[in-house]
Motif scaffolding. Structure first.
Motif, PDB file in Angstrom:
ATOM      1  N   TYR A 149      -3.018   3.508  -8.560  1.00 28.98           N
ATOM      2  CA  TYR A 149      -4.023   2.679  -8.286  1.00 28.98           C
ATOM      3  C   TYR A 149      -4.749   1.446  -7.962  1.00 28.98           C
ATOM      4  O   TYR A 149      -5.389   0.776  -8.093  1.00 28.98           O
ATOM      5  CB  TYR A 149      -5.633   4.055  -8.355  1.00 28.98           C
ATOM      6  N   SER A 150      -3.881   1.175  -9.658  1.00 27.26           N
ATOM      7  CA  SER A 150      -3.677  -0.249  -9.741  1.00 27.26           C
ATOM      8  C   SER A 150      -2.917  -0.875 -10.156  1.00 27.26           C
ATOM      9  O   SER A 150      -2.066  -0.353 -10.822  1.00 27.26           O
ATOM     10  CB  SER A 150      -5.161  -0.486 -10.636  1.00 27.26           C
ATOM     11  N   ARG A 204      -4.092  -7.126 -11.899  1.00 22.55           N
ATOM     12  CA  ARG A 204      -4.829  -8.285 -12.621  1.00 22.55           C
ATOM     13  C   ARG A 204      -4.044  -9.772 -12.832  1.00 22.55           C
ATOM     14  O   ARG A 204      -4.662 -10.765 -12.779  1.00 22.55           O
ATOM     15  CB  ARG A 204      -4.889  -7.612 -13.678  1.00 22.55           C
ATOM     16  N   MET A 236       2.299   1.610  -3.404  1.00 22.57           N
ATOM     17  CA  MET A 236       1.396   2.309  -4.187  1.00 22.57           C
ATOM     18  C   MET A 236       1.383   3.637  -4.377  1.00 22.57           C
ATOM     19  O   MET A 236       0.722   4.058  -5.127  1.00 22.57           O
ATOM     20  CB  MET A 236       0.269   1.431  -4.010  1.00 22.57           C
ATOM     21  N   TRP A 260      -4.392  -5.406  -1.093  1.00 24.84           N
ATOM     22  CA  TRP A 260      -4.211  -5.084  -2.542  1.00 24.84           C
ATOM     23  C   TRP A 260      -4.058  -5.995  -3.104  1.00 24.84           C
ATOM     24  O   TRP A 260      -3.912  -5.473  -4.594  1.00 24.84           O
ATOM     25  CB  TRP A 260      -2.765  -4.250  -2.358  1.00 24.84           C
ATOM     26  N   SER A 306      -7.020  -7.329  -4.629  1.00 23.91           N
ATOM     27  CA  SER A 306      -7.570  -7.288  -5.209  1.00 23.91           C
ATOM     28  C   SER A 306      -7.640  -6.296  -6.649  1.00 23.91           C
ATOM     29  O   SER A 306      -8.102  -6.054  -7.631  1.00 23.91           O
ATOM     30  CB  SER A 306      -9.193  -7.153  -4.559  1.00 23.91           C
ATOM     31  N   ASP A 307      -5.933  -5.397  -6.395  1.00 20.44           N
ATOM     32  CA  ASP A 307      -5.897  -4.054  -7.353  1.00 20.44           C
ATOM     33  C   ASP A 307      -4.588  -4.974  -8.395  1.00 20.44           C
ATOM     34  O   ASP A 307      -4.100  -3.737  -8.888  1.00 20.44           O
ATOM     35  CB  ASP A 307      -5.477  -2.798  -6.670  1.00 20.44           C
ATOM     36  N   ASP A 323      -1.189  -3.761 -13.510  1.00 28.79           N
ATOM     37  CA  ASP A 323      -1.692  -4.654 -14.342  1.00 28.79           C
ATOM     38  C   ASP A 323      -0.895  -6.218 -14.219  1.00 28.79           C
ATOM     39  O   ASP A 323      -1.182  -6.519 -14.642  1.00 28.79           O
ATOM     40  CB  ASP A 323      -1.480  -3.886 -15.585  1.00 28.79           C
ATOM     41  N   GLU A 340       0.755  -1.556  -0.078  1.00 26.59           N
ATOM     42  CA  GLU A 340       0.197  -0.578  -0.058  1.00 26.59           C
ATOM     43  C   GLU A 340       1.128   1.509   0.471  1.00 26.59           C
ATOM     44  O   GLU A 340       0.323   2.266  -0.942  1.00 26.59           O
ATOM     45  CB  GLU A 340      -1.112   0.231   1.591  1.00 26.59           C
TER      46      GLU A 340
END
Length: 269
Positions: free
Chosen positions: A178-179, A205, A172, A200, A202-203, A181, A169
């Motif tokens: 914020y996300s 991909r 980031m 984190w 969940s953020d 990939d 966190e």
């Protein structure tokens, strides 16, 4: 490995220049590094002789025995985080393959970080950060890794070298992300602390991670538990966890027995 076997290995990796440089180093103590230009790049990388640098160069940029290709059709990440970036070989691979991506390369060990900064300087999309990813902000100790004693390090309670530690966190927030990939992770057993509590995730991909149960039993079970809602695929030494592509003509499923993913072609929406 014998002296002659070693020279053969270096010849396969970097040709006659590499053999001459290594032979000279072992006989005379110099040169201490070799500059070589990877395929598809216009910029040299600097490899420290008699370290794990050559293994990283070989495995990631030459023979690609460590595959960081998730196999997702039309995958084009905008944000990549390379955790355990070492001297930058994976970050350079990503910069060459995904030229539009922003790449954050995090490496804690000072000498490796200096090599990372030097190797990635020509690639303006790569931002090096000196820190160890951890379960909390603060400091951790570093010691040599049993996986490769010449250049690889792992977090150790009694490690003599203290370095900054940050949680995901914080990373980031400080890099204004914020996300993510694509998250590549190679942290010599610290997977347990990093993934044990990982809201984190969940953020993220796609995760490409080298798990180190040989160093610390339990790494795989902790990572799989954290990524229980993601699909899983094993490619050699690299384990992939990923969300289903939003825009893709492929549907992915995970074999419950093997944990490996399979894709089937379906009509595009």
């Amino acid at each position: 490995m014998s002296f002659w076997q070693g020279l053969k290995w270096y010849y396969e990796v970097c040709g006659s220049r590499g053999v001459c440089a290594v032979a000279s180093f072992r006989l005379c103590g110099r040169p201490s590094e070799l500059a070589i230009i990877p395929l598809h790049s216009n910029h040299p990388v600097y490899l420290r002789i008699d370290t794990s640098d050559f293994c990283a160069y070989r495995d990631v940029l030459i023979f690609k025995s460590k595959s960081y290709d998730p196999g997702i059709p039309d995958f084009s990440p905008g944000t990549i985080v390379d955790v355990g970036a070492h001297i930058g070989m994976a970050s350079i691979l990503f910069a060459l393959k995904y030229p539009a991506a922003r790449i954050i390369a995090i490496e804690p060990e000072p000498s490796n970080f200096a090599a990372l900064v030097r190797n990635t300087a020509p690639y303006k999309t790569i931002t090096p950060i000196q820190a160890a990813l951890w379960r909390e902000d603060g400091e951790v100790g570093l010691g040599p890794s049993e996986a490769h004693p010449k250049g690889a390090f792992q977090i150790a309670e009694n490690g003599s070298r203290r370095v900054r530690a940050i949680k995901m966190e914080t990373l980031m927030r400080e890099t204004d992300i914020y996300s993510i990939d694509f998250l590549k992770v190679d942290i010599e057993g610290a997977e347990i602390e990093v993934f044990d509590s990982s809201p984190w995730i969940s953020d993220v991909r796609v995760i490409a991670i080298e798990l180190h149960d040989r160093l610390r039993p339990g790494c795989t079970s902790v990572a799989r538990g954290a990524a229980k809602d993601l699909h899983c695929d094993q490619q050699g030494e690299v384990t992939f966890f990923y969300k289903l592509p939003v825009h893709s003509s492929c549907a992915y499923s995970t074999d419950p027995l093997t944990g490996k993913s399979a894709s089937s072609r379906s009509p595009a929406a």
